[in-house]
Design a protein around this motif. Structure first.
Motif, PDB file in Angstrom:
ATOM      1  N   VAL A 102       0.837  -1.203   0.000  1.00  0.00           N
ATOM      2  CA  VAL A 102       0.000   0.000   0.000  1.00  0.00           C
ATOM      3  C   VAL A 102       0.870   1.250   0.000  1.00  0.00           C
ATOM      4  O   VAL A 102       0.647   2.187  -0.783  1.00  0.00           O
ATOM      5  CB  VAL A 102      -0.947   0.000   1.215  1.00  0.00           C
ATOM      6  CG1 VAL A 102      -1.703   1.327   1.306  1.00  0.00           C
ATOM      7  CG2 VAL A 102      -1.937  -1.158   1.121  1.00  0.00           C
ATOM      8  N   GLU A 103       1.897   1.266   0.854  1.00  0.00           N
ATOM      9  CA  GLU A 103       2.780   2.427   0.937  1.00  0.00           C
ATOM     10  C   GLU A 103       3.539   2.621  -0.362  1.00  0.00           C
ATOM     11  O   GLU A 103       3.664   3.743  -0.882  1.00  0.00           O
ATOM     12  CB  GLU A 103       3.754   2.243   2.102  1.00  0.00           C
ATOM     13  CG  GLU A 103       4.604   3.459   2.406  1.00  0.00           C
ATOM     14  CD  GLU A 103       5.817   3.598   1.477  1.00  0.00           C
ATOM     15  OE1 GLU A 103       6.233   4.747   1.186  1.00  0.00           O
ATOM     16  OE2 GLU A 103       6.341   2.549   1.022  1.00  0.00           O
ATOM     17  N   ALA A 104       4.038   1.523  -0.926  1.00  0.00           N
ATOM     18  CA  ALA A 104       4.817   1.616  -2.159  1.00  0.00           C
ATOM     19  C   ALA A 104       3.945   2.060  -3.334  1.00  0.00           C
ATOM     20  O   ALA A 104       4.397   2.815  -4.199  1.00  0.00           O
ATOM     21  CB  ALA A 104       5.465   0.267  -2.473  1.00  0.00           C
ATOM     22  N   ALA A 105       2.694   1.605  -3.369  1.00  0.00           N
ATOM     23  CA  ALA A 105       1.789   2.014  -4.450  1.00  0.00           C
ATOM     24  C   ALA A 105       1.530   3.509  -4.393  1.00  0.00           C
ATOM     25  O   ALA A 105       1.499   4.190  -5.428  1.00  0.00           O
ATOM     26  CB  ALA A 105       0.481   1.231  -4.360  1.00  0.00           C
ATOM     27  N   ARG A 106       1.349   4.052  -3.184  1.00  0.00           N
ATOM     28  CA  ARG A 106       1.107   5.484  -3.033  1.00  0.00           C
ATOM     29  C   ARG A 106       2.359   6.297  -3.364  1.00  0.00           C
ATOM     30  O   ARG A 106       2.266   7.398  -3.914  1.00  0.00           O
ATOM     31  CB  ARG A 106       0.654   5.777  -1.608  1.00  0.00           C
ATOM     32  CG  ARG A 106      -0.735   5.206  -1.290  1.00  0.00           C
ATOM     33  CD  ARG A 106      -1.066   5.320   0.169  1.00  0.00           C
ATOM     34  NE  ARG A 106      -2.415   4.811   0.450  1.00  0.00           N
ATOM     35  CZ  ARG A 106      -2.880   4.578   1.665  1.00  0.00           C
ATOM     36  NH1 ARG A 106      -2.110   4.804   2.728  1.00  0.00           N
ATOM     37  NH2 ARG A 106      -4.116   4.119   1.828  1.00  0.00           N
ATOM     38  N   ARG A 107       3.519   5.727  -3.070  1.00  0.00           N
ATOM     39  CA  ARG A 107       4.775   6.462  -3.261  1.00  0.00           C
ATOM     40  C   ARG A 107       5.243   6.442  -4.709  1.00  0.00           C
ATOM     41  O   ARG A 107       5.728   7.450  -5.222  1.00  0.00           O
ATOM     42  CB  ARG A 107       5.847   5.873  -2.337  1.00  0.00           C
ATOM     43  CG  ARG A 107       7.240   6.433  -2.537  1.00  0.00           C
ATOM     44  CD  ARG A 107       8.175   5.962  -1.438  1.00  0.00           C
ATOM     45  NE  ARG A 107       8.055   4.541  -1.173  1.00  0.00           N
ATOM     46  CZ  ARG A 107       8.683   3.591  -1.865  1.00  0.00           C
ATOM     47  NH1 ARG A 107       9.484   3.916  -2.864  1.00  0.00           N
ATOM     48  NH2 ARG A 107       8.534   2.310  -1.543  1.00  0.00           N
ATOM     49  N   THR A 108       5.106   5.294  -5.373  1.00  0.00           N
ATOM     50  CA  THR A 108       5.683   5.135  -6.709  1.00  0.00           C
ATOM     51  C   THR A 108       4.663   5.234  -7.837  1.00  0.00           C
ATOM     52  O   THR A 108       5.044   5.378  -8.990  1.00  0.00           O
ATOM     53  CB  THR A 108       6.408   3.785  -6.825  1.00  0.00           C
ATOM     54  OG1 THR A 108       5.457   2.709  -6.676  1.00  0.00           O
ATOM     55  CG2 THR A 108       7.478   3.654  -5.745  1.00  0.00           C
ATOM     56  N   ARG A 109       3.358   5.125  -7.520  1.00  0.00           N
ATOM     57  CA  ARG A 109       2.275   5.224  -8.513  1.00  0.00           C
ATOM     58  C   ARG A 109       2.538   4.327  -9.725  1.00  0.00           C
ATOM     59  O   ARG A 109       2.674   4.806 -10.858  1.00  0.00           O
ATOM     60  CB  ARG A 109       2.096   6.682  -8.957  1.00  0.00           C
ATOM     61  CG  ARG A 109       1.757   7.610  -7.807  1.00  0.00           C
ATOM     62  CD  ARG A 109       1.533   9.026  -8.284  1.00  0.00           C
ATOM     63  NE  ARG A 109       0.373   9.118  -9.150  1.00  0.00           N
ATOM     64  CZ  ARG A 109      -0.886   9.210  -8.733  1.00  0.00           C
ATOM     65  NH1 ARG A 109      -1.142   9.218  -7.426  1.00  0.00           N
ATOM     66  NH2 ARG A 109      -1.872   9.298  -9.586  1.00  0.00           N
ATOM     67  N   PRO A 110       2.589   3.006  -9.512  1.00  0.00           N
ATOM     68  CA  PRO A 110       2.821   2.082 -10.630  1.00  0.00           C
ATOM     69  C   PRO A 110       1.587   1.967 -11.515  1.00  0.00           C
ATOM     70  O   PRO A 110       0.483   2.348 -11.124  1.00  0.00           O
ATOM     71  CB  PRO A 110       3.096   0.750  -9.917  1.00  0.00           C
ATOM     72  CG  PRO A 110       2.277   0.851  -8.658  1.00  0.00           C
ATOM     73  CD  PRO A 110       2.390   2.293  -8.232  1.00  0.00           C
ATOM     74  N   ASP A 111       1.787   1.431 -12.707  1.00  0.00           N
ATOM     75  CA  ASP A 111       0.663   1.143 -13.595  1.00  0.00           C
ATOM     76  C   ASP A 111      -0.043  -0.144 -13.181  1.00  0.00           C
ATOM     77  O   ASP A 111      -1.271  -0.263 -13.281  1.00  0.00           O
ATOM     78  CB  ASP A 111       1.146   0.998 -15.041  1.00  0.00           C
ATOM     79  CG  ASP A 111       1.799   2.257 -15.566  1.00  0.00           C
ATOM     80  OD1 ASP A 111       1.135   3.305 -15.558  1.00  0.00           O
ATOM     81  OD2 ASP A 111       2.977   2.197 -15.961  1.00  0.00           O
ATOM     82  N   VAL A 112       0.749  -1.121 -12.740  1.00  0.00           N
ATOM     83  CA  VAL A 112       0.223  -2.441 -12.394  1.00  0.00           C
ATOM     84  C   VAL A 112       0.872  -2.917 -11.100  1.00  0.00           C
ATOM     85  O   VAL A 112       2.069  -2.709 -10.891  1.00  0.00           O
ATOM     86  CB  VAL A 112       0.501  -3.469 -13.521  1.00  0.00           C
ATOM     87  CG1 VAL A 112       0.012  -4.862 -13.121  1.00  0.00           C
ATOM     88  CG2 VAL A 112      -0.152  -3.030 -14.833  1.00  0.00           C
ATOM     89  N   VAL A 113       0.075  -3.557 -10.245  1.00  0.00           N
ATOM     90  CA  VAL A 113       0.590  -4.194  -9.039  1.00  0.00           C
ATOM     91  C   VAL A 113       0.390  -5.694  -9.169  1.00  0.00           C
ATOM     92  O   VAL A 113      -0.726  -6.160  -9.429  1.00  0.00           O
ATOM     93  CB  VAL A 113      -0.138  -3.705  -7.769  1.00  0.00           C
ATOM     94  CG1 VAL A 113       0.421  -4.417  -6.531  1.00  0.00           C
ATOM     95  CG2 VAL A 113      -0.022  -2.197  -7.625  1.00  0.00           C
ATOM     96  N   LEU A 114       1.476  -6.459  -9.023  1.00  0.00           N
ATOM     97  CA  LEU A 114       1.379  -7.914  -8.931  1.00  0.00           C
ATOM     98  C   LEU A 114       1.314  -8.252  -7.449  1.00  0.00           C
ATOM     99  O   LEU A 114       2.294  -8.093  -6.727  1.00  0.00           O
ATOM    100  CB  LEU A 114       2.588  -8.572  -9.593  1.00  0.00           C
ATOM    101  CG  LEU A 114       2.624  -8.500 -11.127  1.00  0.00           C
ATOM    102  CD1 LEU A 114       3.981  -8.975 -11.650  1.00  0.00           C
ATOM    103  CD2 LEU A 114       1.515  -9.329 -11.733  1.00  0.00           C
ATOM    104  N   MET A 115       0.144  -8.710  -6.992  1.00  0.00           N
ATOM    105  CA  MET A 115      -0.154  -8.805  -5.566  1.00  0.00           C
ATOM    106  C   MET A 115      -0.372 -10.252  -5.126  1.00  0.00           C
ATOM    107  O   MET A 115      -1.315 -10.914  -5.558  1.00  0.00           O
ATOM    108  CB  MET A 115      -1.419  -7.997  -5.262  1.00  0.00           C
ATOM    109  CG  MET A 115      -1.849  -8.007  -3.812  1.00  0.00           C
ATOM    110  SD  MET A 115      -0.852  -6.903  -2.787  1.00  0.00           S
ATOM    111  CE  MET A 115      -1.538  -5.307  -3.320  1.00  0.00           C
TER     112      MET A 115
END
Length: 231
Positions: free
Chosen positions: A42-55
């Protein structure tokens, strides 16, 4: 899209992250961050704003399901999420799709399938065929009812759109829908786009889930004969 494709890897297994990073990097896909649990994701998604998350679904501290819910808040520019799981039809995958994930991959995916999946969801398409989604919904929709997050009023849909949604939920492709309804495939695509827009859905996967959760299509019910309606 010409901008570099940016991916966040969230998995508590170092070997999985390393292998996926190598595969993605070899195909000119940027891995902008890695996470070992849901909170880090969650923190990394907010910080780096990726196009896709492999979760990954099963992680310590915060699992992938809760992380997906927190990442996909309905705000503009949020990433697409692909769920990683070890077992086909993991019971948590349905809940993750309900939360807005765009599809799932088994961890034994081939390199070609992995990169193709990332590019597919980045373009705005769902990763699952409707028939596969239907299997998930039929198996888990009512078991996980307390965790479902999609609630939609279908009153905004026209009779034709309701018909299209019902057939879509039964696993028909656009080509099959066109043949069944005696429409051009481009017209079917327009109907599907309008359904997604009116119901505030990301893709066909969520449309299938909504069709079952609202009772438009019943689990275990035989397919009724479809009568053509006016477009």
């Amino acid at each position: 899209m010409t901008d570099p494709l940016r991916v966040l890897l969230a998995d508590d297994q170092t070997l999985v992250r390393t292998g996926f990073r190598m595969i993605l990097s070899a195909d000119d896909i940027d891995v902008v961050a890695e996470a070992t649990n849901g909170a880090e994701a969650v923190e990394a998604a907010r910080r780096t704003r990726p196009d896709v998350v492999l979760m990954d679904i099963r992680m310590p501290e915060m699992d992938g399901l809760e992380a997906t819910r927190r990442i996909l808040t309905g705000t503009p520019g949020e990433p697409r999420v692909i769920i990683l799981t070890t077992f086909d039809l993991d019971r948590y995958v349905y809940a993750a799709l309900s939360a807005g994930a765009s599809g799932f991959l088994l961890k034994d995916v081939t390199p070609e399938q992995l990169t193709a999946a990332v590019r597919t969801v980045r373009s705005g398409d769902a990763l699952l065929a409707p028939a596969i989604t239907r299997r998930l919904v039929r198996r888990f929709a009512y078991r996980d009812g307390d965790h479902a997050v999609l609630h939609r009023d279908l009153a905004s849909l026209t009779p034709r759109e309701l018909e299209v949604l019902g057939l879509l939920a039964r696993g028909l492709s656009n080509a099959e829908l066109a043949a069944r309804l005696h429409l051009a495939e481009a017209t079917v695509k327009t109907h599907v786009a309008r359904i997604l827009a009116k119901l505030g859905l990301r893709d066909r996967v969520q449309a299938v889930i909504v069709a079952y959760e609202t009772g438009l299509v019943s689990v275990g019910a035989p397919e009724a004969a479809q009568q053509p309606t006016e477009t």
